[in-house]
Design a protein around this motif. Structure first.
Motif, PDB file in Angstrom:
ATOM      1  N   TYR A  92     -20.212  27.112  37.019  1.00  0.00           N
ATOM      2  CA  TYR A  92     -21.303  28.025  36.666  1.00  0.00           C
ATOM      3  C   TYR A  92     -21.271  28.380  35.183  1.00  0.00           C
ATOM      4  O   TYR A  92     -22.319  28.542  34.549  1.00  0.00           O
ATOM      5  N   ALA A  93     -20.080  28.514  34.619  1.00  0.00           N
ATOM      6  CA  ALA A  93     -19.971  28.791  33.178  1.00  0.00           C
ATOM      7  C   ALA A  93     -20.543  27.629  32.376  1.00  0.00           C
ATOM      8  O   ALA A  93     -21.278  27.833  31.403  1.00  0.00           O
ATOM      9  N   HIS A  94     -20.235  26.409  32.803  1.00  0.00           N
ATOM     10  CA  HIS A  94     -20.774  25.241  32.107  1.00  0.00           C
ATOM     11  C   HIS A  94     -22.272  25.096  32.331  1.00  0.00           C
ATOM     12  O   HIS A  94     -23.006  24.698  31.409  1.00  0.00           O
ATOM     13  N   LEU A  95     -22.744  25.413  33.523  1.00  0.00           N
ATOM     14  CA  LEU A  95     -24.183  25.357  33.785  1.00  0.00           C
ATOM     15  C   LEU A  95     -24.931  26.362  32.908  1.00  0.00           C
ATOM     16  O   LEU A  95     -25.938  26.026  32.278  1.00  0.00           O
ATOM     17  N   SER A  96     -24.437  27.572  32.859  1.00  0.00           N
ATOM     18  CA  SER A  96     -25.102  28.590  32.038  1.00  0.00           C
ATOM     19  C   SER A  96     -25.023  28.228  30.557  1.00  0.00           C
ATOM     20  O   SER A  96     -25.964  28.479  29.796  1.00  0.00           O
ATOM     21  N   SER A  97     -23.941  27.630  30.132  1.00  0.00           N
ATOM     22  CA  SER A  97     -23.800  27.184  28.750  1.00  0.00           C
ATOM     23  C   SER A  97     -24.858  26.143  28.403  1.00  0.00           C
ATOM     24  O   SER A  97     -25.521  26.223  27.366  1.00  0.00           O
ATOM     25  N   GLY A  98     -25.013  25.167  29.281  1.00  0.00           N
ATOM     26  CA  GLY A  98     -26.008  24.116  29.051  1.00  0.00           C
ATOM     27  C   GLY A  98     -27.432  24.640  29.078  1.00  0.00           C
ATOM     28  O   GLY A  98     -28.265  24.248  28.256  1.00  0.00           O
ATOM     29  N   LEU A  99     -27.701  25.538  30.009  1.00  0.00           N
ATOM     30  CA  LEU A  99     -29.055  26.099  30.090  1.00  0.00           C
ATOM     31  C   LEU A  99     -29.367  26.971  28.878  1.00  0.00           C
ATOM     32  O   LEU A  99     -30.487  26.944  28.352  1.00  0.00           O
ATOM     33  N   ALA A 100     -28.391  27.748  28.424  1.00  0.00           N
ATOM     34  CA  ALA A 100     -28.610  28.606  27.254  1.00  0.00           C
ATOM     35  C   ALA A 100     -28.962  27.767  26.031  1.00  0.00           C
ATOM     36  O   ALA A 100     -29.938  28.039  25.329  1.00  0.00           O
ATOM     37  N   CYS A 101     -28.187  26.743  25.789  1.00  0.00           N
ATOM     38  CA  CYS A 101     -28.434  25.893  24.619  1.00  0.00           C
ATOM     39  C   CYS A 101     -29.707  25.067  24.795  1.00  0.00           C
ATOM     40  O   CYS A 101     -30.530  24.980  23.893  1.00  0.00           O
ATOM     41  N   GLY A 102     -29.873  24.472  25.969  1.00  0.00           N
ATOM     42  CA  GLY A 102     -31.017  23.594  26.200  1.00  0.00           C
ATOM     43  C   GLY A 102     -32.350  24.319  26.144  1.00  0.00           C
ATOM     44  O   GLY A 102     -33.294  23.857  25.491  1.00  0.00           O
ATOM     45  N   LEU A 103     -32.443  25.445  26.815  1.00  0.00           N
ATOM     46  CA  LEU A 103     -33.712  26.170  26.836  1.00  0.00           C
ATOM     47  C   LEU A 103     -34.013  26.824  25.490  1.00  0.00           C
ATOM     48  O   LEU A 103     -35.184  26.917  25.083  1.00  0.00           O
ATOM     49  N   ALA A 104     -32.976  27.245  24.773  1.00  0.00           N
ATOM     50  CA  ALA A 104     -33.198  27.759  23.419  1.00  0.00           C
ATOM     51  C   ALA A 104     -33.695  26.639  22.509  1.00  0.00           C
ATOM     52  O   ALA A 104     -34.590  26.848  21.683  1.00  0.00           O
ATOM     53  N   GLY A 105     -33.149  25.446  22.677  1.00  0.00           N
ATOM     54  CA  GLY A 105     -33.609  24.292  21.904  1.00  0.00           C
ATOM     55  C   GLY A 105     -35.029  23.896  22.237  1.00  0.00           C
ATOM     56  O   GLY A 105     -35.809  23.516  21.357  1.00  0.00           O
ATOM     57  N   LEU A 106     -35.382  23.993  23.506  1.00  0.00           N
ATOM     58  CA  LEU A 106     -36.750  23.678  23.925  1.00  0.00           C
ATOM     59  C   LEU A 106     -37.745  24.653  23.306  1.00  0.00           C
ATOM     60  O   LEU A 106     -38.772  24.248  22.752  1.00  0.00           O
TER      61      LEU A 106
END
Length: 164
Positions: A92-106
């Motif tokens: 879950y920590a890795h999922l939230s990390s990826g979503l935070a970076c990915g959606l901010a980049g989007l």
């Protein structure tokens, strides 16, 4: 599954986070590049001497994909359940990390694309707008940088769920 320690479904969420970081960041980079590129092409017809100066939004949009790549590599190197226990907390920590970076980049890519398109067209008509356009682009890029920073912090939380 022999030799596996931790939760068996946890790596799914970790790998999903790595994929989300890269995919969403690259979607933002692609949109920003395409939208800004259309503006550069349109502006280049009127003022071809300003084309190289107007490439700035395209370059800034391209950097967003690199942010997603950095987080995806950080996450994927942290997933090795055979070497160290990998629990749902870690996934879950890795999922939230990826979503935070990915959606901010989007979201940053969308902002850069819209501002870049309108900015380079406006710059062709009024060169005094260049500095203002660059400042707006910098603030849009900062949104993705915030996502990268939060992604790194969240990713570093993985592995702290239990004392092994």
């Amino acid at each position: 599954m022999s030799g596996f320690s931790g939760d068996e479904t946890a790596p799914f969420f970790g790998f999903l986070g790595a994929a989300a970081a890269l995919v969403f960041s690259c979607m933002g980079a692609a949109y920003g590049t395409a939208k800004s590129g259309v503006g550069v092409a349109s502006m280049g017809v009127m003022r071809p001497e300003l084309v190289m100066k107007s490439i700035v939004p395209v370059v800034m949009a391209g950097v967003l994909g690199i942010y997603g790549l950095i987080i995806a590599v950080i996450i994927s190197t942290g997933i090795n359940p055979k070497a160290k226990s990998y629990y749902l907390f870690d996934g879950y920590a890795h999922l939230s990390s990826g979503l935070a970076c990915g959606l901010a980049g989007l979201s940053a890519g969308m902002a850069i694309g819209i501002v870049g398109d309108a900015g380079v067209r406006a710059n062709a008509q009024q060169p005094k707008l260049f500095v203002g356009m660059i400042l707006i682009l910098i603030f849009a890029e900062a949104l993705a940088l915030y996502g990268l920073i939060v992604g790194i912090i969240l990713s570093s939380r993985a592995g702290q769920s239990r004392a092994d």
